[in-house]
Design a protein around this motif. Structure first.
Motif, PDB file in Angstrom:
ATOM      1  N   PHE A  70      32.068 -83.733 -20.206  1.00 21.48           N
ATOM      2  CA  PHE A  70      32.329 -83.085 -21.492  1.00 21.48           C
ATOM      3  C   PHE A  70      33.809 -83.142 -21.858  1.00 21.48           C
ATOM      4  N   ASP A  71      34.681 -82.997 -20.859  1.00 21.80           N
ATOM      5  CA  ASP A  71      36.120 -83.121 -21.126  1.00 21.80           C
ATOM      6  C   ASP A  71      36.452 -84.529 -21.618  1.00 21.80           C
ATOM      7  N   ALA A  72      35.856 -85.544 -20.979  1.00 19.80           N
ATOM      8  CA  ALA A  72      36.095 -86.933 -21.390  1.00 19.80           C
ATOM      9  C   ALA A  72      35.601 -87.188 -22.813  1.00 19.80           C
ATOM     10  N   LEU A  73      34.530 -86.498 -23.195  1.00 23.10           N
ATOM     11  CA  LEU A  73      33.980 -86.649 -24.545  1.00 23.10           C
ATOM     12  C   LEU A  73      34.719 -85.795 -25.577  1.00 23.10           C
ATOM     13  N   GLY A  74      35.586 -84.901 -25.096  1.00 22.91           N
ATOM     14  CA  GLY A  74      36.278 -83.988 -26.000  1.00 22.91           C
ATOM     15  C   GLY A  74      35.394 -82.845 -26.481  1.00 22.91           C
ATOM     16  N   ASP A  75      34.306 -82.591 -25.757  1.00 28.67           N
ATOM     17  CA  ASP A  75      33.363 -81.524 -26.126  1.00 28.67           C
ATOM     18  C   ASP A  75      33.785 -80.241 -25.426  1.00 28.67           C
ATOM     19  N   ARG A  76      34.723 -79.539 -26.056  1.00 24.59           N
ATOM     20  CA  ARG A  76      35.321 -78.360 -25.432  1.00 24.59           C
ATOM     21  C   ARG A  76      34.335 -77.203 -25.294  1.00 24.59           C
ATOM     22  N   LYS A  77      33.395 -77.084 -26.226  1.00 24.23           N
ATOM     23  CA  LYS A  77      32.445 -75.974 -26.164  1.00 24.23           C
ATOM     24  C   LYS A  77      31.499 -76.123 -24.969  1.00 24.23           C
ATOM     25  N   ARG A  78      30.944 -77.321 -24.781  1.00 27.74           N
ATOM     26  CA  ARG A  78      30.057 -77.526 -23.634  1.00 27.74           C
ATOM     27  C   ARG A  78      30.823 -77.413 -22.317  1.00 27.74           C
ATOM     28  N   SER A  79      32.050 -77.923 -22.305  1.00 26.37           N
ATOM     29  CA  SER A  79      32.877 -77.824 -21.101  1.00 26.37           C
ATOM     30  C   SER A  79      33.137 -76.359 -20.748  1.00 26.37           C
ATOM     31  N   ALA A  80      33.467 -75.558 -21.753  1.00 22.66           N
ATOM     32  CA  ALA A  80      33.728 -74.132 -21.526  1.00 22.66           C
ATOM     33  C   ALA A  80      32.480 -73.415 -21.033  1.00 22.66           C
ATOM     34  N   GLY A  81      31.319 -73.781 -21.576  1.00 25.35           N
ATOM     35  CA  GLY A  81      30.062 -73.182 -21.127  1.00 25.35           C
ATOM     36  C   GLY A  81      29.773 -73.501 -19.670  1.00 25.35           C
ATOM     37  N   CYS A  82      30.020 -74.744 -19.283  1.00 30.10           N
ATOM     38  CA  CYS A  82      29.812 -75.128 -17.878  1.00 30.10           C
ATOM     39  C   CYS A  82      30.806 -74.426 -16.969  1.00 30.10           C
ATOM     40  N   ARG A  83      32.031 -74.269 -17.442  1.00 32.58           N
ATOM     41  CA  ARG A  83      33.031 -73.549 -16.643  1.00 32.58           C
ATOM     42  C   ARG A  83      32.638 -72.084 -16.453  1.00 32.58           C
ATOM     43  N   ALA A  84      32.058 -71.486 -17.489  1.00 34.48           N
ATOM     44  CA  ALA A  84      31.585 -70.104 -17.353  1.00 34.48           C
ATOM     45  C   ALA A  84      30.510 -70.026 -16.280  1.00 34.48           C
ATOM     46  N   ASN A  85      29.553 -70.933 -16.341  1.00 36.63           N
ATOM     47  CA  ASN A  85      28.492 -70.940 -15.335  1.00 36.63           C
ATOM     48  C   ASN A  85      29.045 -71.253 -13.952  1.00 36.63           C
ATOM     49  N   LEU A  86      29.984 -72.172 -13.874  1.00 33.48           N
ATOM     50  CA  LEU A  86      30.620 -72.512 -12.605  1.00 33.48           C
ATOM     51  C   LEU A  86      31.301 -71.278 -12.012  1.00 33.48           C
ATOM     52  N   GLY A  87      31.970 -70.514 -12.861  1.00 33.31           N
ATOM     53  CA  GLY A  87      32.599 -69.274 -12.389  1.00 33.31           C
ATOM     54  C   GLY A  87      31.587 -68.288 -11.845  1.00 33.31           C
ATOM     55  N   LEU A  88      30.435 -68.191 -12.503  1.00 36.84           N
ATOM     56  CA  LEU A  88      29.393 -67.275 -12.030  1.00 36.84           C
ATOM     57  C   LEU A  88      28.771 -67.756 -10.721  1.00 36.84           C
ATOM     58  N   VAL A  89      28.663 -69.071 -10.554  1.00 38.07           N
ATOM     59  CA  VAL A  89      28.172 -69.610  -9.274  1.00 38.07           C
ATOM     60  C   VAL A  89      29.168 -69.253  -8.169  1.00 38.07           C
ATOM     61  N   PHE A  90      30.458 -69.479  -8.443  1.00 35.58           N
ATOM     62  CA  PHE A  90      31.483 -69.120  -7.456  1.00 35.58           C
ATOM     63  C   PHE A  90      31.415 -67.633  -7.117  1.00 35.58           C
ATOM     64  N   GLN A  91      31.181 -66.813  -8.112  1.00 35.08           N
ATOM     65  CA  GLN A  91      31.066 -65.373  -7.882  1.00 35.08           C
ATOM     66  C   GLN A  91      29.898 -65.089  -6.936  1.00 35.08           C
ATOM     67  N   ASP A  92      28.762 -65.725  -7.184  1.00 36.98           N
ATOM     68  CA  ASP A  92      27.600 -65.543  -6.299  1.00 36.98           C
ATOM     69  C   ASP A  92      27.881 -66.018  -4.882  1.00 36.98           C
ATOM     70  N   MET A  93      28.761 -67.014  -4.747  1.00 39.32           N
ATOM     71  CA  MET A  93      29.109 -67.554  -3.431  1.00 39.32           C
ATOM     72  C   MET A  93      30.186 -66.725  -2.732  1.00 39.32           C
ATOM     73  N   GLY A  94      30.735 -65.723  -3.430  1.00 38.09           N
ATOM     74  CA  GLY A  94      31.792 -64.901  -2.852  1.00 38.09           C
ATOM     75  C   GLY A  94      33.169 -65.532  -2.957  1.00 38.09           C
ATOM     76  N   ARG A  95      33.305 -66.570  -3.751  1.00 34.39           N
ATOM     77  CA  ARG A  95      34.588 -67.261  -3.924  1.00 34.39           C
ATOM     78  C   ARG A  95      35.269 -66.686  -5.175  1.00 34.39           C
ATOM     79  N   THR A  96      35.796 -65.481  -5.024  1.00 34.81           N
ATOM     80  CA  THR A  96      36.290 -64.728  -6.185  1.00 34.81           C
ATOM     81  C   THR A  96      37.499 -65.372  -6.859  1.00 34.81           C
ATOM     82  N   THR A  97      38.379 -65.991  -6.101  1.00 36.23           N
ATOM     83  CA  THR A  97      39.552 -66.630  -6.706  1.00 36.23           C
ATOM     84  C   THR A  97      39.117 -67.795  -7.594  1.00 36.23           C
ATOM     85  N   ASP A  98      38.212 -68.633  -7.067  1.00 36.19           N
ATOM     86  CA  ASP A  98      37.696 -69.755  -7.857  1.00 36.19           C
ATOM     87  C   ASP A  98      36.923 -69.242  -9.069  1.00 36.19           C
ATOM     88  N   ALA A  99      36.157 -68.171  -8.868  1.00 36.74           N
ATOM     89  CA  ALA A  99      35.381 -67.596  -9.969  1.00 36.74           C
ATOM     90  C   ALA A  99      36.312 -67.129 -11.076  1.00 36.74           C
TER      91      ALA A  99
END
Length: 159
Positions: A70-99
């Motif tokens: 998405f970053d390569a395509l310049g699709d900032r909205k989809r990239s931001a959505g994936c980053r939000a989900n990625l942060g929540l996955v990190f949170q579930d994994m206990g990786r709070t700094t990455d989250a």
């Protein structure tokens, strides 16, 4: 992906989507990218995250692939959505700094785009000012400007 999400059948969805992603990567290579590849990786990330446990590490990989596409395509909205989900996955994994890093990046991107919906619904962010309060502030500002203009005119007339 939403079909398998609604059925709560992530393993079935993964049996279809992961081989498709791998075939595409084998045939066209990782640089080929494209919206379809990004969506497929994001969907795989969601289904892996739903599966939980040891699947979360693979979810991170898929979401990172999706962000790169998405970053390569310049699709900032989809990239931001994936980053939000990625942060929540990190949170579930206990990786709070990455989250925190991913969630802050996502919130910032959504703010820059003028779309706070996902930040509000998924991340718990709240606006400082609601619409009614904003209108009230704008009206008060306009009223203050008029009062100041009237005061300036009065001073000018009496000078």
């Amino acid at each position: 992906g939403w079909y398998w999400y609604q059925l709560w059948a992530p393993s079935e969805g993964l049996t279809w989507i992961e081989p498709a992603i791998e075939r595409q990567l084998r045939v066209q290579g990782p640089a080929a990218g494209g919206l379809l590849q990004g969506e497929a990786c994001a969907t795989a990330g969601m289904l892996l995250w739903m599966s939980g446990g040891e699947h979360c590490a693979r979810a991170v990989d898929q979401y990172r692939r999706a962000v790169a596409v998405f970053d390569a395509l310049g699709d900032r909205k989809r990239s931001a959505g994936c980053r939000a989900n990625l942060g929540l996955v990190f949170q579930d994994m206990g990786r709070t700094t990455d989250a925190r890093t991913e969630l802050e990046t996502s919130i910032s991107a959504f703010r820059d785009l003028g779309d706070a919906t996902k930040a509000e619904t998924q991340l718990g962010w709240q606006r400082d000012v609601n619409f009614a309060s904003l209108v009230q502030r704008m009206a008060q500002h306009d009223l203050d400007l008029v009062k100041r203009e009237i005061a300036i005119e009065r001073v000018a007339l009496h000078a």
